[in-house]
Design an enzyme around this catalytic site. Structure first.
Site, PDB file in Angstrom:
ATOM      1  CG  ASN A   7      -1.864   1.119   1.299  1.00 29.97           C
ATOM      2  OD1 ASN A   7      -1.827   2.012   0.452  1.00 29.97           O
ATOM      3  ND2 ASN A   7      -2.739   1.112   2.294  1.00 29.97           N
ATOM      4  NE  ARG A  91      -6.160   1.580  -0.112  1.00 30.57           N
ATOM      5  CZ  ARG A  91      -6.168   2.706   0.562  1.00 30.57           C
ATOM      6  NH1 ARG A  91      -5.078   3.120   1.167  1.00 30.57           N
ATOM      7  NH2 ARG A  91      -7.256   3.423   0.642  1.00 30.57           N
ATOM      8  CG  HIS A 180     -13.038   3.478   3.080  1.00 35.56           C
ATOM      9  ND1 HIS A 180     -13.768   4.504   3.633  1.00 35.56           N
ATOM     10  CD2 HIS A 180     -11.751   3.738   3.377  1.00 35.56           C
ATOM     11  CE1 HIS A 180     -12.953   5.352   4.240  1.00 35.56           C
ATOM     12  NE2 HIS A 180     -11.713   4.909   4.095  1.00 35.56           N
ATOM     13  N   GLY A 210     -13.197   5.231  10.310  1.00 34.03           N
ATOM     14  CA  GLY A 210     -11.795   5.366  10.704  1.00 34.03           C
ATOM     15  C   GLY A 210     -11.448   6.841  10.680  1.00 34.03           C
ATOM     16  CG  ASN A 211      -7.849  10.040  10.415  1.00 32.12           C
ATOM     17  OD1 ASN A 211      -8.561  10.819  11.071  1.00 32.12           O
ATOM     18  ND2 ASN A 211      -6.704  10.378   9.879  1.00 32.12           N
ATOM     19  NE  ARG A 241     -10.032  12.494   4.330  1.00 34.01           N
ATOM     20  CZ  ARG A 241     -10.002  11.212   3.985  1.00 34.01           C
ATOM     21  NH1 ARG A 241     -10.931  10.710   3.208  1.00 34.01           N
ATOM     22  NH2 ARG A 241      -9.043  10.431   4.419  1.00 34.01           N
ATOM     23  NE  ARG A 286      -7.241   6.289  20.359  1.00 35.95           N
ATOM     24  CZ  ARG A 286      -6.374   5.590  19.646  1.00 35.95           C
ATOM     25  NH1 ARG A 286      -5.930   4.450  20.104  1.00 35.95           N
ATOM     26  NH2 ARG A 286      -5.937   6.024  18.477  1.00 35.95           N
ATOM     27  N   GLY A 334     -15.135   2.528  14.502  1.00 35.77           N
ATOM     28  CA  GLY A 334     -16.214   1.537  14.464  1.00 35.77           C
ATOM     29  C   GLY A 334     -15.891   0.262  15.231  1.00 35.77           C
ATOM     30  CD  GLU A 335     -11.734  -2.657  13.135  1.00 36.85           C
ATOM     31  OE1 GLU A 335     -10.697  -2.785  13.811  1.00 36.85           O
ATOM     32  OE2 GLU A 335     -11.729  -2.672  11.890  1.00 36.85           O
ATOM     33  CG  ASN A 336     -10.678  -0.133  18.367  1.00 39.01           C
ATOM     34  OD1 ASN A 336     -10.483  -1.252  18.820  1.00 39.01           O
ATOM     35  ND2 ASN A 336     -10.076   0.315  17.275  1.00 39.01           N
ATOM     36  CD  GLU A 385      -9.094  -1.035   4.051  1.00 33.99           C
ATOM     37  OE1 GLU A 385      -8.574  -0.677   5.118  1.00 33.99           O
ATOM     38  OE2 GLU A 385      -9.511  -0.245   3.204  1.00 33.99           O
TER      39      GLU A 385
HETATM   40  P1  AMP Z   1      -8.256   3.996  11.040  1.00 32.80           P
HETATM   41  O1  AMP Z   1      -8.192   5.097  10.035  1.00 32.80           O
HETATM   42  O2  AMP Z   1      -9.248   2.941  10.705  1.00 32.80           O
HETATM   43  O3  AMP Z   1      -6.906   3.445  11.409  1.00 32.80           O
HETATM   44  O4  AMP Z   1      -8.815   4.663  12.385  1.00 32.80           O
HETATM   45  C1  AMP Z   1      -8.057   5.569  13.145  1.00 32.80           C
HETATM   46  C2  AMP Z   1      -8.922   6.252  14.162  1.00 32.80           C
HETATM   47  O5  AMP Z   1      -9.588   5.285  14.991  1.00 32.80           O
HETATM   48  C3  AMP Z   1      -8.152   7.110  15.156  1.00 32.80           C
HETATM   49  O6  AMP Z   1      -7.939   8.401  14.666  1.00 32.80           O
HETATM   50  C4  AMP Z   1      -9.077   7.129  16.359  1.00 32.80           C
HETATM   51  O7  AMP Z   1      -9.958   8.228  16.241  1.00 32.80           O
HETATM   52  C5  AMP Z   1      -9.889   5.870  16.252  1.00 32.80           C
HETATM   53  N1  AMP Z   1      -9.582   4.911  17.315  1.00 32.80           N
HETATM   54  C6  AMP Z   1      -8.622   3.989  17.346  1.00 32.80           C
HETATM   55  N2  AMP Z   1      -8.656   3.284  18.519  1.00 32.80           N
HETATM   56  C7  AMP Z   1      -9.675   3.788  19.240  1.00 32.80           C
HETATM   57  C8  AMP Z   1     -10.238   3.504  20.530  1.00 32.80           C
HETATM   58  N3  AMP Z   1      -9.760   2.555  21.322  1.00 32.80           N
HETATM   59  N4  AMP Z   1     -11.284   4.251  20.922  1.00 32.80           N
HETATM   60  C9  AMP Z   1     -11.785   5.221  20.137  1.00 32.80           C
HETATM   61  N5  AMP Z   1     -11.315   5.524  18.918  1.00 32.80           N
HETATM   62  C10 AMP Z   1     -10.273   4.835  18.464  1.00 32.80           C
END
Ligand code: AMP
Length: 397
Positions: A7, A91, A180, A210-211, A241, A286, A334-336, A385
């Protein structure tokens, strides 16, 4: 088979070596600051500690050479020699209307990707550099291009056209493409498996938060709408964004602040979203949650505005699909982030759907998080991914 997934960004290169038989990650890493001073490579062999080396990387070819050096290193490597790498999956961010699925890379494909450069000027040229660098270092290894946009090519015209003069679509291909796609495809497939149903029988809304963030409507196995547009700037409020805004705002800010459109575009991409809304607190959820707890009003507003917009999209895509069977949360937030999922869940009550507060206490694990009597199933599914790219690569080579 051993598949190397690449990537490539403009100054970075992420990689994973995946054993496609076991789907285990044998090694992974990241080259940073390519072409700038202080380049370094972080490499992580499965079961070993992460290690970082600084090493000059004037270009991506040197980065790929270093990746190969680490992967074949007797101590930190995961293979004895280069000949053990059977295929490479790349990717690629934008495939325009040319690619509705992944393809084996040849000269014609490279040319077609090049022709999409205009649509993703920050991403596609970097992706192509990665392809060429791999061609130089590993000329005999077959390569596959997996596009972020491909999964959404099934959107109907009514979903992908903007309300603009049609000639802009005809002449410049201005339309919604969505991004995505690899994640939306992977996660919706997995949701069907977890629910013990065929994806072709389900209407699924995937919230990739995600971000960068996007929502998609996957009706009976096909993407029929998604929130990102011609570029990844449209749709949800994201980390930095803006997502959807009135297009007239661009000219208005430019006049008020004496800025060029390019400068305003930069603000919309890098200084907006929850970072901008929270008055600069953070783009990381966070930090925002912590600040909101400490009664930072702007951080609280940023979170409320964010979840409201996701909720609105869920409503819209339920209408677009004539109903919904499952809603899935994936990617960093979404996951965390159980609190954000719960807050979004409030907007699903009109669907007789409820997130179970106990089941929702999950981080980075697959789980059904809705109550047993919930009409729509709500799931948390970590995206992967790289694995999806490796699978596509194996399928094609
Ligand atoms: P991604 O682009 O999928 O890697 O997501 C990154 C973003 O996920 C970070 O900027 C955080 O805002 C969010 N994130 C990661 N871990 C956590 C967590 N434990 N609790 C809340 N948000 C999280």
């Amino acid at each position: 088979m051993k598949v190397l997934v690449i990537n490539c960004g403009s100054s970075s290169l992420k990689y994973q070596l995946i054993d496609s038989d076991t789907e285990a990650v044998l090694a992974k890493g990241l080259c940073e600051r390519i072409g700038i001073e202080g380049s370094c490579i972080t490499h992580n062999k499965a079961g070993a500690d992460k290690q970082t080396w600084t090493s000059p990387m004037p270009d991506h070819t040197e980065a790929v050479r270093l990746v190969v050096e680490k992967l074949t290193d007797p101590e930190v490597g995961a293979v004895k020699s280069l000949s053990e790498i059977d295929a490479i999956g790349h990717r690629i961010v934008h495939g325009g209307e040319k690619f509705a699925s992944s393809v084996v890379i040849n000269d014609e494909v490279i040319k077609a990707i090049e022709e999409c450069n205009d649509l993703a000027p920050l991403h596609n040229p970097a992706n192509l550099i990665g392809i060429r660098a791999c061609q130089k270092i590993m000329p005999n290894v077959p390569m596959v291009a997996v596009f972020d946009t491909a999964f959404h090519q099934t959107m109907p015209e009514k979903a992908y056209l903007y309300g603009l003069p049609l000639k802009y679509y005809k002449e410049y291909k201005i339309r919604r493409y969505g991004f995505h796609g690899t994640s939306h495809d992977f996660v919706s497939k997995r949701a069907a498996e977890i629910l013990g149903k065929k994806r072709e029988d389900l209407r699924i809304i995937v919230c990739h938060l995600g971000n960068g963030a996007s929502v998609s409507a996957v009706k009976y196995g096909k993407s029929v709408d998604t929130s990102m547009g011609m570029t990844p700037l449209e749709g949800l409020i994201m980390g930095t964004r803006s997502g959807d805004i009135d297009p007239a705002i661009v000219d208005y800010i430019a006049q008020k602040e004496n800025l060029t459109f390019k400068e305003v575009n930069n603000i919309l991409n890098k200084k907006s979203g929850v970072l901008g809304l929270s008055d600069g607190v953070s783009s990381d959820f966070r930090d925002l949650a912590k600040a909101a707890e400490e009664v930072n009003k702007a951080a609280k507003t940023a979170l409320e505005t964010y979840t409201y917009h996701v909720g609105k999209y869920i409503g819209a895509y339920t209408a677009a699909m004539g109903g919904v069977d499952a809603v899935v949360f994936t990617a960093g937030v979404g996951e965390n982030d159980a609190d954000t999922r719960a807050a979004i869940g409030e907007y699903m009550s009109f669907l007789d759907t409820k997130i179970d507060p106990v089941k929702n206490k999950v981080r980075g694990e697959e789980r059904i998080i809705s109550t047993d009597d919930s009409k729509v199933k709500v799931l948390c599914i970590p995206t992967n991914e790289e694995l999806a790219i490796a699978r596509e690569t194996v399928r094609l080579v």
